[in-house]
Scaffold this motif. Structure first.
Motif, PDB file in Angstrom:
ATOM      1  N   PRO A  53       0.811  -1.237   0.000  1.00 44.73           N
ATOM      2  CA  PRO A  53       0.000   0.000   0.000  1.00 44.73           C
ATOM      3  C   PRO A  53       0.841   1.282   0.000  1.00 44.73           C
ATOM      4  O   PRO A  53       0.408   2.321  -0.474  1.00 44.73           O
ATOM      5  CB  PRO A  53      -0.806  -0.123   1.304  1.00 44.73           C
ATOM      6  CG  PRO A  53      -0.907  -1.588   1.535  1.00 44.73           C
ATOM      7  CD  PRO A  53       0.413  -2.154   1.089  1.00 44.73           C
ATOM      8  N   GLN A  54       2.072   1.187   0.509  1.00 47.21           N
ATOM      9  CA  GLN A  54       2.943   2.366   0.534  1.00 47.21           C
ATOM     10  C   GLN A  54       3.399   2.772  -0.865  1.00 47.21           C
ATOM     11  O   GLN A  54       3.806   3.918  -1.067  1.00 47.21           O
ATOM     12  CB  GLN A  54       4.181   2.115   1.399  1.00 47.21           C
ATOM     13  CG  GLN A  54       3.866   1.947   2.879  1.00 47.21           C
ATOM     14  CD  GLN A  54       5.110   1.758   3.686  1.00 47.21           C
ATOM     15  OE1 GLN A  54       5.585   0.627   3.823  1.00 47.21           O
ATOM     16  NE2 GLN A  54       5.666   2.827   4.212  1.00 47.21           N
ATOM     17  N   VAL A  55       3.302   1.826  -1.818  1.00 46.46           N
ATOM     18  CA  VAL A  55       3.637   2.176  -3.210  1.00 46.46           C
ATOM     19  C   VAL A  55       2.351   2.120  -4.053  1.00 46.46           C
ATOM     20  O   VAL A  55       2.359   1.764  -5.231  1.00 46.46           O
ATOM     21  CB  VAL A  55       4.756   1.256  -3.778  1.00 46.46           C
ATOM     22  CG1 VAL A  55       6.088   1.555  -3.075  1.00 46.46           C
ATOM     23  CG2 VAL A  55       4.395  -0.227  -3.653  1.00 46.46           C
ATOM     24  N   GLU A 100      10.550   3.317  16.185  1.00 44.20           N
ATOM     25  CA  GLU A 100      10.150   3.028  14.812  1.00 44.20           C
ATOM     26  C   GLU A 100      10.138   4.303  13.993  1.00 44.20           C
ATOM     27  O   GLU A 100      10.039   5.412  14.514  1.00 44.20           O
ATOM     28  CB  GLU A 100       8.756   2.357  14.771  1.00 44.20           C
ATOM     29  CG  GLU A 100       8.734   1.053  15.534  1.00 44.20           C
ATOM     30  CD  GLU A 100       7.514   0.181  15.280  1.00 44.20           C
ATOM     31  OE1 GLU A 100       7.352  -0.808  16.008  1.00 44.20           O
ATOM     32  OE2 GLU A 100       6.725   0.491  14.359  1.00 44.20           O
ATOM     33  N   GLY A 101      10.254   4.094  12.700  1.00 40.88           N
ATOM     34  CA  GLY A 101      10.097   5.186  11.754  1.00 40.88           C
ATOM     35  C   GLY A 101       9.284   4.623  10.601  1.00 40.88           C
ATOM     36  O   GLY A 101       8.916   3.456  10.619  1.00 40.88           O
ATOM     37  N   CYS A 102       8.992   5.458   9.604  1.00 41.10           N
ATOM     38  CA  CYS A 102       8.180   4.993   8.489  1.00 41.10           C
ATOM     39  C   CYS A 102       8.471   5.818   7.242  1.00 41.10           C
ATOM     40  O   CYS A 102       8.535   7.056   7.321  1.00 41.10           O
ATOM     41  CB  CYS A 102       6.695   5.102   8.849  1.00 41.10           C
ATOM     42  SG  CYS A 102       5.615   4.375   7.606  1.00 41.10           S
ATOM     43  N   LEU A 103       8.620   5.158   6.110  1.00 41.23           N
ATOM     44  CA  LEU A 103       8.886   5.868   4.854  1.00 41.23           C
ATOM     45  C   LEU A 103       7.698   6.731   4.451  1.00 41.23           C
ATOM     46  O   LEU A 103       7.842   7.649   3.640  1.00 41.23           O
ATOM     47  CB  LEU A 103       9.223   4.861   3.741  1.00 41.23           C
ATOM     48  CG  LEU A 103      10.435   3.970   4.012  1.00 41.23           C
ATOM     49  CD1 LEU A 103      10.642   2.981   2.879  1.00 41.23           C
ATOM     50  CD2 LEU A 103      11.690   4.771   4.280  1.00 41.23           C
ATOM     51  N   SER A 104       6.521   6.440   5.041  1.00 45.19           N
ATOM     52  CA  SER A 104       5.327   7.230   4.728  1.00 45.19           C
ATOM     53  C   SER A 104       5.095   8.338   5.750  1.00 45.19           C
ATOM     54  O   SER A 104       4.147   9.123   5.601  1.00 45.19           O
ATOM     55  CB  SER A 104       4.097   6.308   4.660  1.00 45.19           C
ATOM     56  OG  SER A 104       4.273   5.361   3.619  1.00 45.19           O
ATOM     57  N   GLN A 143       5.522  -6.784  12.271  1.00 45.38           N
ATOM     58  CA  GLN A 143       4.296  -6.222  12.861  1.00 45.38           C
ATOM     59  C   GLN A 143       3.980  -4.853  12.283  1.00 45.38           C
ATOM     60  O   GLN A 143       2.834  -4.536  11.970  1.00 45.38           O
ATOM     61  CB  GLN A 143       4.434  -6.158  14.388  1.00 45.38           C
ATOM     62  CG  GLN A 143       4.479  -7.545  15.038  1.00 45.38           C
ATOM     63  CD  GLN A 143       4.814  -7.496  16.510  1.00 45.38           C
ATOM     64  OE1 GLN A 143       3.952  -7.244  17.369  1.00 45.38           O
ATOM     65  NE2 GLN A 143       6.085  -7.741  16.840  1.00 45.38           N
ATOM     66  N   HIS A 144       5.016  -4.031  12.070  1.00 40.36           N
ATOM     67  CA  HIS A 144       4.855  -2.697  11.472  1.00 40.36           C
ATOM     68  C   HIS A 144       4.316  -2.810  10.045  1.00 40.36           C
ATOM     69  O   HIS A 144       3.400  -2.070   9.656  1.00 40.36           O
ATOM     70  CB  HIS A 144       6.226  -1.983  11.486  1.00 40.36           C
ATOM     71  CG  HIS A 144       6.250  -0.634  10.854  1.00 40.36           C
ATOM     72  ND1 HIS A 144       6.475   0.522  11.546  1.00 40.36           N
ATOM     73  CD2 HIS A 144       6.105  -0.257   9.558  1.00 40.36           C
ATOM     74  CE1 HIS A 144       6.453   1.561  10.712  1.00 40.36           C
ATOM     75  NE2 HIS A 144       6.240   1.095   9.493  1.00 40.36           N
ATOM     76  N   GLU A 145       4.855  -3.765   9.266  1.00 42.99           N
ATOM     77  CA  GLU A 145       4.431  -3.904   7.866  1.00 42.99           C
ATOM     78  C   GLU A 145       3.027  -4.476   7.758  1.00 42.99           C
ATOM     79  O   GLU A 145       2.238  -4.037   6.918  1.00 42.99           O
ATOM     80  CB  GLU A 145       5.429  -4.772   7.084  1.00 42.99           C
ATOM     81  CG  GLU A 145       6.865  -4.253   7.052  1.00 42.99           C
ATOM     82  CD  GLU A 145       6.992  -2.787   6.677  1.00 42.99           C
ATOM     83  OE1 GLU A 145       7.980  -2.166   7.096  1.00 42.99           O
ATOM     84  OE2 GLU A 145       6.102  -2.250   5.982  1.00 42.99           O
ATOM     85  N   ASP A 147       0.716  -4.078   9.907  1.00 44.43           N
ATOM     86  CA  ASP A 147      -0.166  -2.942  10.251  1.00 44.43           C
ATOM     87  C   ASP A 147      -0.501  -2.153   8.979  1.00 44.43           C
ATOM     88  O   ASP A 147      -1.649  -1.756   8.769  1.00 44.43           O
ATOM     89  CB  ASP A 147       0.533  -2.006  11.262  1.00 44.43           C
ATOM     90  CG  ASP A 147       0.252  -2.374  12.724  1.00 44.43           C
ATOM     91  OD1 ASP A 147      -0.547  -3.306  12.974  1.00 44.43           O
ATOM     92  OD2 ASP A 147       0.832  -1.711  13.607  1.00 44.43           O
ATOM     93  N   HIS A 148       0.493  -1.917   8.122  1.00 49.59           N
ATOM     94  CA  HIS A 148       0.244  -1.166   6.879  1.00 49.59           C
ATOM     95  C   HIS A 148      -0.829  -1.854   6.039  1.00 49.59           C
ATOM     96  O   HIS A 148      -1.644  -1.173   5.400  1.00 49.59           O
ATOM     97  CB  HIS A 148       1.532  -1.052   6.031  1.00 49.59           C
ATOM     98  CG  HIS A 148       2.421   0.091   6.399  1.00 49.59           C
ATOM     99  ND1 HIS A 148       2.020   1.405   6.369  1.00 49.59           N
ATOM    100  CD2 HIS A 148       3.715   0.103   6.803  1.00 49.59           C
ATOM    101  CE1 HIS A 148       3.028   2.189   6.739  1.00 49.59           C
ATOM    102  NE2 HIS A 148       4.074   1.409   7.011  1.00 49.59           N
ATOM    103  N   LEU A 149      -0.874  -3.171   6.061  1.00 49.46           N
ATOM    104  CA  LEU A 149      -1.879  -3.907   5.255  1.00 49.46           C
ATOM    105  C   LEU A 149      -3.280  -3.707   5.831  1.00 49.46           C
ATOM    106  O   LEU A 149      -4.275  -3.932   5.142  1.00 49.46           O
ATOM    107  CB  LEU A 149      -1.544  -5.409   5.213  1.00 49.46           C
ATOM    108  CG  LEU A 149      -0.169  -5.784   4.665  1.00 49.46           C
ATOM    109  CD1 LEU A 149      -0.024  -7.303   4.620  1.00 49.46           C
ATOM    110  CD2 LEU A 149       0.056  -5.186   3.282  1.00 49.46           C
TER     111      LEU A 149
HETATM  112 ZN   LIG Z   1       5.801   2.164   7.793  1.00 46.06          ZN
END
Ligand SMILES: [Zn+2]
Ligand SMILES: O=C(CSC(=O)[C@H](Cc1ccccc1)CC(F)(F)F)c1ccccc1
Length: 159
Positions: A53-55, A100-104, A143-145, A147-149
């Motif tokens: 989803p991030q792309v 944590e960080g996030c590219l989004s 777990q972070h990824e 969550d994105h889904l």
């Molecule tokens: Zn992220």
């Protein structure tokens, strides 16, 4: 290979529940190209993971690629793992707080509580079913990824 644009916080695509990859899509050129573009995009942005989803592809595909970094100097060096339709089967009772960080979500870091270890069921690009256990930083990334889904960003979970 192809570097894709990365959706930023506030864009609706990041809040959808992504669709499962259909059986007919396994082993397809489409899925292979998606995975390699996701890996190239993640590496270009020096991330340790990324979710479709991030792309702007609302499908249940994630990449996990832990490597040692400033925040987790003893994190394992992992070859990128492509997980299709991942499901967490078990969460350890033990949890850890970690950055944590996030590219989004650029320029934001935060402390998130996550299960210390998890058991994940997922499919490979060829449709093979895998069941793996992850601990520590790799478990955190999974777990972070995932969550994105499910339309969840780490900032929703800040302690
Ligand atoms: Zn992220
Ligand atoms: O490499 C990063 C950049 S952010 C990142 O790689 C995200 C993955 C991630 C980083 C840290 C903890 C959990 C997940 C990628 C995303 F946004 F696409 F999911 C990093 C950030 C904080 C701590 C350690 C490493």
């Amino acid at each position: 290979s192809v570097i894709l644009p990365v959706a930023q916080r506030g864009e609706d695509i990041l809040r959808l529940k992504a669709a499962r990859v259909a059986d007919a899509e396994f082993n397809s050129d489409w899925l292979m190209q998606l995975a390699s573009a996701m890996i190239a995009t993640m590496l270009e942005r020096s991330g340790v993971g990324i979710a479709a989803p991030q792309v702007y592809i609302s499908k249940r595909v994630i990449i996990v690629a832990s490597r040692p970094n400033l925040r987790y100097p003893d994190a394992p060096e992992m070859d990128a793992v492509v997980m299709v339709n991942p499901e967490i089967l078990e969460f350890s009772q033990a949890t850890t707080l970690g950055e944590e960080g996030c590219l989004s979500v650029p320029n934001e870091r935060g402390q998130v509580q996550r299960a210390q270890s998890i058991k994940v069921l997922y499919h490979t690009l060829t449709g093979e079913v895998m069941e793996s256990t992850f601990e520590g930083f790799p478990a955190r990334i999974v777990q972070h990824e995932i969550d994105h889904l499910n339309g969840i960003l780490f900032v929703d979970r800040l302690s």
